[in-house]
Design an enzyme around this catalytic site. Structure first.
Site, PDB file in Angstrom:
ATOM      1  N   LYS A 138       0.856  -1.191   0.000  1.00 59.57           N
ATOM      2  CA  LYS A 138       0.000   0.000   0.000  1.00 59.57           C
ATOM      3  C   LYS A 138       0.885   1.233   0.000  1.00 59.57           C
ATOM      4  O   LYS A 138       1.923   1.258   0.682  1.00 59.57           O
ATOM      5  CB  LYS A 138      -0.899   0.016   1.245  1.00 59.57           C
ATOM      6  CG  LYS A 138      -1.644   1.333   1.416  1.00 59.57           C
ATOM      7  CD  LYS A 138      -2.560   1.370   2.622  1.00 59.57           C
ATOM      8  CE  LYS A 138      -3.179   2.769   2.729  1.00 59.57           C
ATOM      9  NZ  LYS A 138      -4.134   2.908   3.810  1.00 59.57           N
ATOM     10  N   GLU A 191      -8.837  12.865  11.532  1.00 62.07           N
ATOM     11  CA  GLU A 191      -8.098  11.691  12.038  1.00 62.07           C
ATOM     12  C   GLU A 191      -7.232  12.001  13.265  1.00 62.07           C
ATOM     13  O   GLU A 191      -6.339  12.846  13.218  1.00 62.07           O
ATOM     14  CB  GLU A 191      -7.208  11.139  10.914  1.00 62.07           C
ATOM     15  CG  GLU A 191      -6.477   9.870  11.332  1.00 62.07           C
ATOM     16  CD  GLU A 191      -5.910   9.086  10.165  1.00 62.07           C
ATOM     17  OE1 GLU A 191      -6.074   9.512   9.003  1.00 62.07           O
ATOM     18  OE2 GLU A 191      -5.287   8.037  10.417  1.00 62.07           O
TER      19      GLU A 191
HETATM   20  C1  LIG Z   1      -4.231  11.038   2.991  1.00 66.01           C
HETATM   21  C2  LIG Z   1      -5.440  11.510   3.258  1.00 66.01           C
HETATM   22  O1  LIG Z   1      -6.418  10.794   3.905  1.00 66.01           O
HETATM   23  C3  LIG Z   1      -6.101   9.614   4.632  1.00 66.01           C
HETATM   24  C4  LIG Z   1      -7.082   9.539   5.729  1.00 66.01           C
HETATM   25  C5  LIG Z   1      -8.324   8.979   5.560  1.00 66.01           C
HETATM   26  C6  LIG Z   1      -8.580   8.208   4.411  1.00 66.01           C
HETATM   27  C7  LIG Z   1      -7.609   7.966   3.499  1.00 66.01           C
HETATM   28  C8  LIG Z   1      -7.877   7.138   2.301  1.00 66.01           C
HETATM   29  O2  LIG Z   1      -8.966   6.551   2.207  1.00 66.01           O
HETATM   30  O3  LIG Z   1      -7.012   7.062   1.409  1.00 66.01           O
HETATM   31  C9  LIG Z   1      -6.216   8.425   3.705  1.00 66.01           C
HETATM   32  O4  LIG Z   1      -5.524   7.324   4.223  1.00 66.01           O
HETATM   33  C10 LIG Z   1      -5.825  12.887   2.922  1.00 66.01           C
HETATM   34  O5  LIG Z   1      -6.908  13.331   3.290  1.00 66.01           O
HETATM   35  O6  LIG Z   1      -5.005  13.612   2.289  1.00 66.01           O
END
Ligand SMILES: C=C(O[C@H]1C=CC=C(C(=O)O)[C@@H]1O)C(=O)O
Length: 389
Positions: A138, A191
């Site tokens: 990932k 988050e």
């Molecule tokens: C990297 C980001 O979100 C992260 C946090 C929640 C969901 C995310 C996703 O689904 O990719 C990311 O991991 C961003 O908002 O720039």
């Protein structure tokens, strides 16, 4: 939390923010810190005992005329030094109430994506190919959107406008001189990287997303299909595993729910897992915990080293403090750190927004591009700027 000299009659709110302040509004309370009296430089890779000494030294040197708290932002790159500040005053207030201040906003007269949408989509395709060919599982790829306003954007106004739609998020404004003179990182992150109070540690990692929709029926269907999506569940599981692995050696007890739950912002649905633990050593500070956890696969990837290399090769810009952490750590070690997401660097009339998406084996470039566009909307809406076409 103590204050040597009140900033404003308590309780404070984000409306009391002045340029140069540190503001952090969490679901539990709002914190405003002013007048740095001591800088705390944290070299990369310093062990927990070193951090403990460095904080104790800074609090002692700042003396009785300061608040016993260190505040600031950690950069995305764990190999870069972090700079926190011990402020003269720090005042806490109740959680921020939703309100959008009226008044004219600067007009956005130019916008430029870096990388361009098609280049970002190509980067996603390259990442998917790398995942198929190598040990990478990932990687989170981000992009930026530069806006030029017809007059300076007030970071305090942007902060308060962000508070309206997402009162349950983590609102922040922190100066980041490393990004340029008078540059402030302002955002509304959903988050929680880590919070620590006494022996209790909690994290709320997010990963796996779907844009919200104005039609309630379509919106509900998007949430339902996100919750059922095997791709998003896998993307999420990498983050939960990494957070649990980082906390386990530090905890006497750790609770990790078996399944994620849906969580929403005004613009996005996410999968989230609330992890809680009891620290074996309650003296471990929230700052040490943040450094032990960062960067999680919510912003970097799995395995972390390979993901960092892929980010360095596929992203044509420096993340700075985006996808790092923003928060505070008290002299007793308690504190709270949010992941620096849904944010923008503001410097006069220049605004640079950031958004990223987690890429796994079955990611589709068009869907990841749409996800980053939806994530830009948090700040775009607060600026009353039109979303990307
Ligand atoms: C990297 C980001 O979100 C992260 C946090 C929640 C969901 C995310 C996703 O689904 O990719 C990311 O991991 C961003 O908002 O720039």
């Amino acid at each position: 939390m103590t204050s040597a000299r009140p900033l404003a009659p308590p309780p404070v709110s984000l409306a009391d923010y002045r340029p140069g302040d540190f503001a952090f509004a969490a679901p539990g309370r709002t914190l405003l810190a002013r007048d740095p009296v001591r800088e705390v430089v944290l070299p990369p890779g310093e062990p927990e005992s070193g951090l403990r000494e460095r904080l104790a030294e800074a609090f002692a040197a700042a003396g009785a005329q300061s608040a016993p708290i260190a505040v600031g932002a950690l950069p995305f790159d764990p190999g870069a030094p972090a700079r926190l500040a011990v402020p003269r005053t720090a005042v806490a207030g109740p959680p921020e109430r939703a309100r959008v201040p009226p008044g004219p906003l600067p007009r956005i007269r130019e916008r430029r994506e870096e990388p361009a949408a098609h280049e970002y989509a190509r980067g996603v395709a390259l990442a998917v190919d790398r995942i198929a060919r190598t040990g990478l599982r990932k990687v989170v790829l981000a992009r930026t959107l530069r806006l030029e306003a017809d007059r300076p954007v007030d970071p305090g106004l942007l902060l308060r406008r962000l508070a309206g739609p997402d009162p349950r998020g983590y609102l922040f404004a922190v100066d980041v001189p490393a990004a340029g003179p008078r540059t402030t990182l302002v955002g509304a992150s959903p988050e929680l990287l880590v919070a620590k109070r006494g022996r209790t540690v909690s994290c709320h990692p997010l990963a796996g997303s779907a844009p919200r929709h104005a039609d309630p029926g379509v919106d509900r269907e998007r949430a339902r299909s996100l919750a059922a999506s095997a791709k998003d569940r896998r993307e999420h599981a990498f983050v939960v595993a990494a957070v649990a692995d980082a906390l386990r050696p530090l905890c006497a007890a750790l609770e990790v729910p078996a399944r994620p739950a849906l969580t929403a912002t005004a613009t996005m649905w996410h999968l989230g897992t609330r992890i809680t633990g009891e620290l074996a050593d309650p003296g471990v500070s929230s700052l040490a915990l943040a450094r032990a956890l960062h960067p999680t696969p919510a912003v970097c990837g799995t395995p972390a080293e390979e993901a960092r290399r892929a980010i360095g090769e596929l992203e044509p810009f420096d993340r700075g403090h985006y996808a790092g952490a923003v928060g505070w750590c008290g002299a007793d070690g308690d504190g709270e750190w949010a992941v620096a997401l849904r944010c923008a660097e503001v410097a006069g009339g220049q605004v640079r927004l950031f958004a990223g998406a987690g890429i796994v084996a079955d990611s589709r470039p068009a869907a990841e591009l749409a996800e980053t566009e939806a994530k830009f909307r948090t700040v775009l809406a607060a600026l009353a700027a039109a979303p990307a076409e």
